[in-house]
Write a protein that holds these residues in place. Structure first.
Motif, PDB file in Angstrom:
ATOM      1  N   ASN A  23      -2.238  -3.466  -1.061  1.00  0.00           N
ATOM      2  CA  ASN A  23      -1.623  -3.521  -2.253  1.00  0.00           C
ATOM      3  C   ASN A  23      -0.952  -2.044  -2.916  1.00  0.00           C
ATOM      4  N   LYS A  24      -0.407  -2.176  -3.875  1.00  0.00           N
ATOM      5  CA  LYS A  24       0.085  -0.793  -4.486  1.00  0.00           C
ATOM      6  C   LYS A  24      -0.856   0.247  -4.660  1.00  0.00           C
ATOM      7  N   GLU A  65      -1.750   1.373  -0.931  1.00  0.00           N
ATOM      8  CA  GLU A  65      -0.862   2.056  -0.233  1.00  0.00           C
ATOM      9  C   GLU A  65      -0.521   3.438  -0.703  1.00  0.00           C
ATOM     10  N   SER A  66      -0.755   3.542  -2.228  1.00  0.00           N
ATOM     11  CA  SER A  66      -0.447   4.843  -2.786  1.00  0.00           C
ATOM     12  C   SER A  66      -1.507   5.900  -2.083  1.00  0.00           C
ATOM     13  N   ASP A 125      12.905   4.968  -8.452  1.00  0.00           N
ATOM     14  CA  ASP A 125      13.025   4.429  -7.173  1.00  0.00           C
ATOM     15  C   ASP A 125      13.650   5.373  -6.107  1.00  0.00           C
TER      16      ASP A 125
END
Length: 322
Positions: free
Chosen positions: A42-43, A46-47, A219
């Motif tokens: 998930n975010k 991943e981070s 982004d």
């Protein structure tokens, strides 16, 4: 990727490397073979993976930057012998398993894959680390000059911003993790916080703000570069200053010592076991990988590292005798 004698007092470095290796090998890459919904990426995870990899690069820069031997030939000889033969064998194994094609493997063996948009699966990390290693003597030469550091980073961040608006063949991970490695080099050999380090961090933040002003969006690659760099350095700095009172642990030191070989071989071991198992019942697969694959990985990594170190020592001793 092994600890320097000069850094024996920094036991916390072993803890950091061990934690980073466990996260990548025992979770981030392992979950690809486990059909367990609550463990999927998930975010946040991943981070964390970006941060852990950045910390890996920074620790490598810190250790290489602390190397007392300033002779180029000796530096390259020791580092190449330490890394390349094992890396090349891993490339061959990855190719035989079909994880990387022949062209990608050849480019990776020649360390040009990061610049030709063909980085190998998993081993991209070693390919980029080796590229950074090759320019480390140059980085050590300029680390005493604020002007040269400023010029280097200005050019680097300008090129990074340009990559956001072009179809560059350069692997974005080279751009993402080089500043972390460079910051590790600058922090080595003295107090981690010094004028050069402060300059790098401030220039990184200013570059990110400038890029945000120009692009009007969050982004973009440069923001990731700065987050990885500042985040990983914050962990390294806090660990060296606040957590360095931790006692030496033989187990942690051994896990840290095996981190490089473990990273090289974990994917092939997972892949072979997954193909042999050929069972999709999560109740069977999950315990098998945790109870069998990880201990097997640790045993094989220990065996390879022990005998490779003996072989390397024999080679160095024979060279000295000549």
């Amino acid at each position: 990727m092994t600890s320097s004698n000069a850094l024996q007092k920094f036991h916390v470095i072993d803890y950091l490397r061990a934690i980073c290796m466990i996260y990548i090998v025992c979770y981030w890459h392992l979950i690809e073979y486990l059909d367990v919904s609550f463990l999927q990426p998930n975010k946040i995870t991943e981070s964390l993976a970006y941060l852990v990899l950045g910390l890996f690069f920074m620790i490598s820069g810190f250790l290489n930057g602390s190397d007392k031997n300033k002779e180029f030939v000796s530096f390259y000889q020791r580092k190449i012998l330490r890394i390349y033969p094992l890396y090349f064998c891993a490339l061959v194994i990855f190719h035989l398993l079909g994880l990387n094609d022949g062209v990608t493997s050849l480019k990776a063996a020649l360390f040009v894959s990061p610049f030709l948009d063909s980085s190998p699966v998993t081993l991209w990390f070693v390919a980029e680390l080796f590229v950074f290693l090759l320019i480390t003597p140059f980085l050590l030469r300029i680390k005493s000059s604020l002007l040269l550091i400023g010029i280097l980073l200005s050019g680097f961040y300008f090129a990074t911003l340009a990559m956001d608006f072009s179809n560059s063949m350069i692997d974005s991970r080279v751009v993402k993790y080089f500043p972390a490695y460079f910051l590790g080099v600058l922090a080595a050999g003295g107090k981690p916080i010094n004028s050069k380090v402060v300059l790098v961090v401030l220039m990184s933040i200013m570059a990110a703000l400038l890029a945000h002003f120009v692009t009007r969006t969050n982004d973009f690659l440069l923001l990731e570069v700065v987050c990885v760099q500042v985040g990983s350095f914050s962990i390294l700095f806090y660990s060296l200053y606040k957590l360095n009172i931790v006692n030496e642990s033989q187990l942690v030191a051994k896990v840290s010592f095996l981190s490089f070989v473990t990273y090289l071989i974990h994917r092939p071991i997972y892949e072979v076991l997954d193909r042999c198992l050929n069972v999709y019942d999560v109740g069977i697969v999950w315990p098998f990988f945790v109870g069998v694959a990880i201990p097997m990985l640790a045993f094989i990594a220990y065996f390879i590292q022990q005998y490779y170190d003996k072989l390397s020592k024999m080679i160095f001793e024979s060279d000295r005798q000549k």
